[in-house]
Write an enzyme that holds these catalytic residues in place. Structure first.
Site, PDB file in Angstrom:
ATOM      1  N   ARG A   1       1.556  -3.688   6.411  1.00 56.68           N
ATOM      2  CA  ARG A   1       2.410  -3.832   5.405  1.00 56.68           C
ATOM      3  C   ARG A   1       2.048  -5.060   4.826  1.00 56.68           C
ATOM      4  NH1 ARG A   1       8.997  -4.326   5.083  1.00 56.68           N
ATOM      5  NH2 ARG A   1       8.533  -1.990   4.617  1.00 56.68           N
TER       6      ARG A   1
ATOM      7  N   ARG B   1      13.594  -2.385   9.788  1.00 59.60           N
ATOM      8  CA  ARG B   1      13.584  -0.852  10.120  1.00 59.60           C
ATOM      9  C   ARG B   1      12.229  -0.351   9.903  1.00 59.60           C
ATOM     10  NH1 ARG B   1      18.427  -1.957   7.485  1.00 59.60           N
ATOM     11  NH2 ARG B   1      17.041  -3.643   6.480  1.00 59.60           N
ATOM     12  N   THR B   2      11.311  -0.709   9.219  1.00 59.10           N
ATOM     13  CA  THR B   2       9.906  -0.045   8.951  1.00 59.10           C
ATOM     14  C   THR B   2       9.047  -0.531  10.431  1.00 59.10           C
ATOM     15  OG1 THR B   2      10.122  -0.292   6.841  1.00 59.10           O
ATOM     16  CG2 THR B   2       7.836   0.443   7.986  1.00 59.10           C
TER      17      THR B   2
ATOM     18  N   HIS C   1       5.621   3.035  -0.746  1.00 57.44           N
ATOM     19  CA  HIS C   1       6.016   2.867   0.663  1.00 57.44           C
ATOM     20  C   HIS C   1       6.039   4.356   1.098  1.00 57.44           C
ATOM     21  CE1 HIS C   1       8.184   1.501   4.037  1.00 57.44           C
ATOM     22  NE2 HIS C   1       9.257   0.921   3.564  1.00 57.44           N
TER      23      HIS C   1
ATOM     24  N   LYS D   1      -4.712 -19.758  10.327  1.00 51.92           N
ATOM     25  CA  LYS D   1      -5.819 -20.644  10.565  1.00 51.92           C
ATOM     26  C   LYS D   1      -6.888 -20.193   9.370  1.00 51.92           C
ATOM     27  CE  LYS D   1      -5.398 -20.843  15.623  1.00 51.92           C
ATOM     28  NZ  LYS D   1      -6.124 -19.959  16.837  1.00 51.92           N
TER      29      LYS D   1
END
Ligand code: NCD
Length: 321
Positions: free
Chosen positions: A114, A64-65, A142, A92
């Site tokens: 995020r 969703r986000t 959030h 890496k």
């Protein structure tokens, strides 16, 4: 409740609800309303952010986000790029800050980040010269989720002030719970949290919420019942005896919901674990469940955030938190 009206956000970043004033929250929600209308109309696209570059950097999974930030940026006319650790140089061995500085050097206007660690997004915001939006950092915050939840409630009920909101689930590991407690308390709602003692955070007293260890008891006469997932990925050790036992005591079903107000609304930020924290019968009740509306509001709220944060880029300096 009336508040002084803000016309912009004080910070160039949106890192959490913690430092937002009631008038900034109202500003974001009011502007989101405009984008809800736009998204429902025939022409869903403007060129407000034409020439701007937004980079979504998701170090943790998301449906969703991430999708709604991408849609939000594209509907505003920005160039949007998504990167995830599986395909980036993080694999890496590049550090989080080096990745952020690399993106910054490409003259991004805004990064949506995020990350599984609490505080990681703030760290990035301190090092880059563009705006940063927190798309969820560990168990910390959030903010856009709490804003979209508030918008869904406000549109359906007409206000936030004075509502009884019961939040049930893994409060200890949930950034959604934290941002919602902060926003709802700031806007004058009465907030209750419901969880087994093992899933209540040690610092719960600072939020000014009422704590319950029994779902039927905690939802009594509530206007809103918000269910949260068990954040297994953040649990180190065993916090519940079993998921079936958890459902028996803390899963929302018709019988437990009967204690809430007769027209109480059900919310869930997703992803849902049906049969663990919520029964399908109540999750899919089109008269009581706000779950799909929450998703719709997510796009509008993120459009409002991107709009406000890119309005005056000349204010953005790398040394502001
Ligand atoms: C939440 C999250 O990632 O914190 N999901 C979301 O953004 N809609 C909730 C969760 O993962 O349980």
């Amino acid at each position: 409740m009336t508040f002084l009206k803000a016309s912009s956000l004080a910070s160039p970043h949106l890192l959490g609800i913690e430092n937002l004033t009631p008038s900034e929250i109202n500003l974001l929600l009011d502007l989101s309303e405009h984008y809800v209308d736009m998204n429902r109309s025939g022409s869903k696209k403007t060129d407000l952010l034409r020439g701007r570059t937004i980079i979504n950097v998701f170090f943790e999974s998301s449906t969703r986000t991430r999708t709604s930030f991408e849609l939000a940026g594209k509907r505003l006319g920005a160039d949007v790029i998504n990167i995830s650790p599986e395909v980036s140089a993080v694999r890496k061995g590049e550090t989080l800050l080096d990745t952020a500085l690399t993106l910054n050097a490409m003259h991004a206007d805004l990064l949506v980040v995020r990350h599984p660690e609490s505080g990681a997004v703030q760290l990035i915001a301190e090092k880059v010269s563009c705006s940063v939006v927190n798309g969820g950092d560990g168990a910390h915050e959030h903010p856009t989720q709490a804003l979209l939840d508030a918008l869904a409630i406000r549109r359906r009920v007409g206000r936030l002030h004075g509502l009884v909101v019961a939040i049930s689930g893994d409060i200890a590991h949930s950034r959604v719970a934290r941002s919602n407690m902060l926003l709802l308390k700031t806007m004058g709602a009465d907030v209750r949290v419901i969880a087994p003692p093992t899933l209540i955070p040690a610092d719960i007293d600072r939020y000014g919420v009422e704590v319950f260890h029994d779902l039927a008891e905690g939802v009594r006469d509530a206007d809103i019942v918000m269910m949260l997932r068990l954040q297994q990925e953040r649990m180190r050790g065993s916090f519940i005896p079993s998921t079936s036992e958890y459902f028996h005591f803390f899963g929302l079903d018709r019988a437990k919901l009967a204690n809430a107000k007769p027209d109480a609304l059900i919310m869930h930020p997703g992803p849902m674990n049906r049969g663990v924290e919520i029964d399908s019968d109540v999750a899919d009740d089109i008269n009581r469940s706000l779950i799909q509306e929450q998703v719709e509001m997510g796009v509008a709220v993120r459009m409002a955030c991107l709009d406000l944060l890119t309005r005056d880029l000349s204010n953005n300096t790398g040394d502001e938190a």
